[in-house]
Design a protein around this motif. Structure first.
Motif, PDB file in Angstrom:
ATOM      1  N   GLN A 110       0.822  -1.210   0.000  1.00  0.00           N
ATOM      2  CA  GLN A 110       0.000   0.000   0.000  1.00  0.00           C
ATOM      3  C   GLN A 110       0.856   1.261   0.000  1.00  0.00           C
ATOM      4  OE1 GLN A 110      -2.570  -0.396   3.390  1.00  0.00           O
ATOM      5  NE2 GLN A 110      -3.906  -1.940   2.412  1.00  0.00           N
ATOM      6  N   ALA A 111       1.974   1.220   0.733  1.00  0.00           N
ATOM      7  CA  ALA A 111       2.857   2.384   0.746  1.00  0.00           C
ATOM      8  C   ALA A 111       3.497   2.603  -0.628  1.00  0.00           C
ATOM      9  CB  ALA A 111       3.933   2.204   1.814  1.00  0.00           C
ATOM     10  N   GLN A 112       3.894   1.515  -1.329  1.00  0.00           N
ATOM     11  CA  GLN A 112       4.451   1.650  -2.666  1.00  0.00           C
ATOM     12  C   GLN A 112       3.415   2.201  -3.652  1.00  0.00           C
ATOM     13  OE1 GLN A 112       6.011  -2.194  -3.740  1.00  0.00           O
ATOM     14  NE2 GLN A 112       7.674  -2.132  -2.183  1.00  0.00           N
ATOM     15  N   GLN A 113       2.177   1.704  -3.560  1.00  0.00           N
ATOM     16  CA  GLN A 113       1.133   2.213  -4.441  1.00  0.00           C
ATOM     17  C   GLN A 113       0.845   3.685  -4.167  1.00  0.00           C
ATOM     18  OE1 GLN A 113      -2.235  -0.365  -3.883  1.00  0.00           O
ATOM     19  NE2 GLN A 113      -1.329  -2.061  -5.083  1.00  0.00           N
ATOM     20  N   LYS A 114       0.852   4.080  -2.909  1.00  0.00           N
ATOM     21  CA  LYS A 114       0.623   5.476  -2.563  1.00  0.00           C
ATOM     22  C   LYS A 114       1.753   6.358  -3.084  1.00  0.00           C
ATOM     23  CE  LYS A 114      -0.631   8.351   1.382  1.00  0.00           C
ATOM     24  NZ  LYS A 114      -0.852   8.389   2.859  1.00  0.00           N
ATOM     25  N   ALA A 115       3.013   5.897  -2.989  1.00  0.00           N
ATOM     26  CA  ALA A 115       4.147   6.676  -3.499  1.00  0.00           C
ATOM     27  C   ALA A 115       4.097   6.772  -5.013  1.00  0.00           C
ATOM     28  CB  ALA A 115       5.454   6.041  -3.034  1.00  0.00           C
ATOM     29  N   LEU A 116       3.724   5.672  -5.684  1.00  0.00           N
ATOM     30  CA  LEU A 116       3.615   5.699  -7.143  1.00  0.00           C
ATOM     31  C   LEU A 116       2.531   6.657  -7.599  1.00  0.00           C
ATOM     32  CD1 LEU A 116       4.612   4.493  -9.806  1.00  0.00           C
ATOM     33  CD2 LEU A 116       2.934   2.651  -9.507  1.00  0.00           C
ATOM     34  N   GLN A 117       1.402   6.691  -6.891  1.00  0.00           N
ATOM     35  CA  GLN A 117       0.323   7.614  -7.233  1.00  0.00           C
ATOM     36  C   GLN A 117       0.756   9.060  -7.017  1.00  0.00           C
ATOM     37  OE1 GLN A 117      -2.441   6.724  -8.624  1.00  0.00           O
ATOM     38  NE2 GLN A 117      -3.430   8.737  -8.656  1.00  0.00           N
ATOM     39  N   ALA A 118       1.521   9.317  -5.940  1.00  0.00           N
ATOM     40  CA  ALA A 118       2.009  10.683  -5.706  1.00  0.00           C
ATOM     41  C   ALA A 118       3.005  11.103  -6.777  1.00  0.00           C
ATOM     42  CB  ALA A 118       2.631  10.759  -4.317  1.00  0.00           C
ATOM     43  N   GLU A 119       3.852  10.168  -7.253  1.00  0.00           N
ATOM     44  CA  GLU A 119       4.798  10.483  -8.320  1.00  0.00           C
ATOM     45  C   GLU A 119       4.076  10.819  -9.622  1.00  0.00           C
ATOM     46  OE1 GLU A 119       8.454  11.108 -10.102  1.00  0.00           O
ATOM     47  OE2 GLU A 119       7.963  10.843  -7.979  1.00  0.00           O
ATOM     48  N   LYS A 120       3.027  10.084  -9.926  1.00  0.00           N
ATOM     49  CA  LYS A 120       2.251  10.377 -11.133  1.00  0.00           C
ATOM     50  C   LYS A 120       1.603  11.756 -11.042  1.00  0.00           C
ATOM     51  CE  LYS A 120       1.156   5.595 -12.418  1.00  0.00           C
ATOM     52  NZ  LYS A 120       0.064   4.608 -12.641  1.00  0.00           N
ATOM     53  N   GLU A 121       1.074  12.092  -9.878  1.00  0.00           N
ATOM     54  CA  GLU A 121       0.455  13.403  -9.710  1.00  0.00           C
ATOM     55  C   GLU A 121       1.495  14.512  -9.884  1.00  0.00           C
ATOM     56  OE1 GLU A 121      -2.672  14.183  -9.376  1.00  0.00           O
ATOM     57  OE2 GLU A 121      -3.466  12.138  -9.255  1.00  0.00           O
ATOM     58  N   ARG A 122       2.719  14.301  -9.343  1.00  0.00           N
ATOM     59  CA  ARG A 122       3.753  15.330  -9.468  1.00  0.00           C
ATOM     60  C   ARG A 122       4.192  15.501 -10.920  1.00  0.00           C
ATOM     61  NH1 ARG A 122       7.813  13.250  -6.641  1.00  0.00           N
ATOM     62  NH2 ARG A 122       9.195  12.942  -8.412  1.00  0.00           N
ATOM     63  N   GLN A 123       4.359  14.363 -11.646  1.00  0.00           N
ATOM     64  CA  GLN A 123       4.741  14.457 -13.051  1.00  0.00           C
ATOM     65  C   GLN A 123       3.657  15.150 -13.886  1.00  0.00           C
ATOM     66  OE1 GLN A 123       5.675  10.522 -14.388  1.00  0.00           O
ATOM     67  NE2 GLN A 123       7.526  10.343 -13.092  1.00  0.00           N
ATOM     68  N   LYS A 124       2.415  14.901 -13.579  1.00  0.00           N
ATOM     69  CA  LYS A 124       1.326  15.556 -14.301  1.00  0.00           C
ATOM     70  C   LYS A 124       1.316  17.050 -14.032  1.00  0.00           C
ATOM     71  CE  LYS A 124      -3.684  15.424 -14.839  1.00  0.00           C
ATOM     72  NZ  LYS A 124      -4.953  14.808 -14.397  1.00  0.00           N
ATOM     73  N   TYR A 125       1.576  17.418 -12.799  1.00  0.00           N
ATOM     74  CA  TYR A 125       1.618  18.849 -12.457  1.00  0.00           C
ATOM     75  C   TYR A 125       2.769  19.540 -13.167  1.00  0.00           C
ATOM     76  CZ  TYR A 125       2.303  23.064  -9.694  1.00  0.00           C
ATOM     77  OH  TYR A 125       2.495  24.376  -9.305  1.00  0.00           O
ATOM     78  N   ASN A 126       3.926  18.889 -13.176  1.00  0.00           N
ATOM     79  CA  ASN A 126       5.086  19.499 -13.844  1.00  0.00           C
ATOM     80  C   ASN A 126       4.842  19.638 -15.345  1.00  0.00           C
ATOM     81  OD1 ASN A 126       6.408  19.633 -11.401  1.00  0.00           O
ATOM     82  ND2 ASN A 126       7.469  17.660 -11.680  1.00  0.00           N
ATOM     83  N   ARG A 127       4.230  18.625 -15.965  1.00  0.00           N
ATOM     84  CA  ARG A 127       3.974  18.711 -17.394  1.00  0.00           C
ATOM     85  C   ARG A 127       3.003  19.833 -17.715  1.00  0.00           C
ATOM     86  NH1 ARG A 127       2.818  13.929 -17.885  1.00  0.00           N
ATOM     87  NH2 ARG A 127       0.535  14.061 -17.821  1.00  0.00           N
ATOM     88  N   ASN A 128       1.967  19.979 -16.917  1.00  0.00           N
ATOM     89  CA  ASN A 128       1.016  21.059 -17.146  1.00  0.00           C
ATOM     90  C   ASN A 128       1.655  22.431 -16.898  1.00  0.00           C
ATOM     91  OD1 ASN A 128      -0.923  19.160 -17.716  1.00  0.00           O
ATOM     92  ND2 ASN A 128      -1.770  19.159 -15.629  1.00  0.00           N
ATOM     93  N   PHE A 129       2.556  22.487 -15.939  1.00  0.00           N
ATOM     94  CA  PHE A 129       3.220  23.764 -15.661  1.00  0.00           C
ATOM     95  C   PHE A 129       4.140  24.178 -16.815  1.00  0.00           C
ATOM     96  CE2 PHE A 129       6.507  26.385 -13.661  1.00  0.00           C
ATOM     97  CZ  PHE A 129       5.710  27.332 -13.031  1.00  0.00           C
ATOM     98  N   LYS A 130       4.839  23.177 -17.406  1.00  0.00           N
ATOM     99  CA  LYS A 130       5.721  23.488 -18.548  1.00  0.00           C
ATOM    100  C   LYS A 130       4.917  23.921 -19.761  1.00  0.00           C
ATOM    101  CE  LYS A 130       9.513  20.394 -17.266  1.00  0.00           C
ATOM    102  NZ  LYS A 130      10.319  19.195 -17.651  1.00  0.00           N
ATOM    103  N   ASP A 131       3.751  23.347 -19.947  1.00  0.00           N
ATOM    104  CA  ASP A 131       2.907  23.722 -21.081  1.00  0.00           C
ATOM    105  C   ASP A 131       2.148  25.028 -20.819  1.00  0.00           C
ATOM    106  OD1 ASP A 131       3.718  21.428 -22.260  1.00  0.00           O
ATOM    107  OD2 ASP A 131       1.932  20.263 -21.745  1.00  0.00           O
ATOM    108  N   ASN A 132       2.444  25.684 -19.715  1.00  0.00           N
ATOM    109  CA  ASN A 132       1.826  26.961 -19.364  1.00  0.00           C
ATOM    110  C   ASN A 132       0.295  26.841 -19.249  1.00  0.00           C
ATOM    111  OD1 ASN A 132       1.775  29.639 -18.622  1.00  0.00           O
ATOM    112  ND2 ASN A 132       1.921  30.435 -20.720  1.00  0.00           N
ATOM    113  N   ARG A 133      -0.189  25.688 -18.734  1.00  0.00           N
ATOM    114  CA  ARG A 133      -1.620  25.504 -18.532  1.00  0.00           C
ATOM    115  C   ARG A 133      -2.007  25.525 -17.070  1.00  0.00           C
ATOM    116  NH1 ARG A 133      -3.132  20.189 -21.825  1.00  0.00           N
ATOM    117  NH2 ARG A 133      -1.271  19.491 -20.714  1.00  0.00           N
ATOM    118  N   GLY A 134      -1.019  25.625 -16.243  1.00  0.00           N
ATOM    119  CA  GLY A 134      -1.320  25.631 -14.820  1.00  0.00           C
ATOM    120  C   GLY A 134      -1.696  24.249 -14.304  1.00  0.00           C
ATOM    121  N   TYR A 135      -2.155  24.199 -13.102  1.00  0.00           N
ATOM    122  CA  TYR A 135      -2.520  22.934 -12.482  1.00  0.00           C
ATOM    123  C   TYR A 135      -3.991  22.639 -12.760  1.00  0.00           C
ATOM    124  CZ  TYR A 135      -3.246  19.288  -9.021  1.00  0.00           C
ATOM    125  OH  TYR A 135      -3.555  18.105  -8.413  1.00  0.00           O
ATOM    126  N   GLU A 136      -4.233  21.502 -13.308  1.00  0.00           N
ATOM    127  CA  GLU A 136      -5.601  21.090 -13.599  1.00  0.00           C
ATOM    128  C   GLU A 136      -6.064  20.055 -12.576  1.00  0.00           C
ATOM    129  OE1 GLU A 136      -5.814  19.683 -17.546  1.00  0.00           O
ATOM    130  OE2 GLU A 136      -5.351  21.619 -18.448  1.00  0.00           O
TER     131      GLU A 136
END
Length: 200
Positions: free
Chosen positions: A174-200
């Motif tokens: 469960q801890a590994q799944q929670k960390a993997l989900q947090a990593e995906k959320e961070r990568q999505k935020y960074n990608r949206n920030f680079k595309d100048n779309r902000g956080y969705e």
């Protein structure tokens, strides 16, 4: 044979049925032969006529009067004229109140609650009682005690038992799944920030 014929001779009984106090005729008074279904009814003047055996007993009945018996006692007469005086039967009625309109709903419900239910026969099949809940209503089931130093037995059991190993393994997954989900959320935020779309 003569004695037997005399013992069962027929007697014609006639007379009048009236009240003992006012001496007024009682129309519709019933005259029965006790123990049988044979009988007759008095006319509007209270007169009656019936043919019975000389060993029978006559029973007189009328509404509002006490029943009265007349045993013939094996008489040898062929015809008897009688005058029957019947006594009033004292019937006490409770207080009766007559009200206008519909009764109150609370009074109706209270009367329905006071109605006694018929008792079931002894051979009636009874329903099984409903199952009792495992835990009190509106509560949650008790949880297993958390192993701590204060409870060394549970701590040792958690460390060396198979159930404890499975629980720790499940916590790691469960801890590994929670960390993997947090990593995906961070990568999505960074990608949206680079595309100048902000956080969705």
């Amino acid at each position: 044979m003569l004695l037997a014929a005399t013992a069962t001779a027929q007697v014609r009984v006639s007379g009048t049925v009236s009240g003992s106090k006012d001496r007024k005729a009682i129309p519709g008074a019933a005259v029965f032969v006790q123990g049988t279904n044979r009988g007759t009814v008095a006319n509007n003047e209270g007169d009656f006529t019936i043919t019975v055996s000389n060993t029978d007993t006559l029973l007189f009945r009328a509404v509002g009067f006490k029943p009265q018996r007349l045993p013939l006692g094996g008489t040898g007469l062929s015809q008897i004229i009688v005058q029957i005086y019947m006594q009033r039967d004292s019937i006490q009625l409770g207080e009766v109140r007559i009200q206008e309109g519909r009764p109150d709903r609370a009074v109706i419900n209270r009367a329905l609650r006071n109605v006694r239910r018929p008792t079931p026969p002894p051979n009636a099949v009874r329903r099984a009682p409903p199952p009792k809940p495992l835990f009190p209503v509106d509560t949650i089931a008790p949880r297993m005690p958390v192993p701590t130093i204060a409870s060394p037995v549970s701590l040792i059991y958690d460390q060396f038992s198979r159930e404890g190993y499975q629980r720790r393994k499940m916590e790691e997954i469960q801890a590994q799944q929670k960390a993997l989900q947090a990593e995906k959320e961070r990568q999505k935020y960074n990608r949206n920030f680079k595309d100048n779309r902000g956080y969705e």
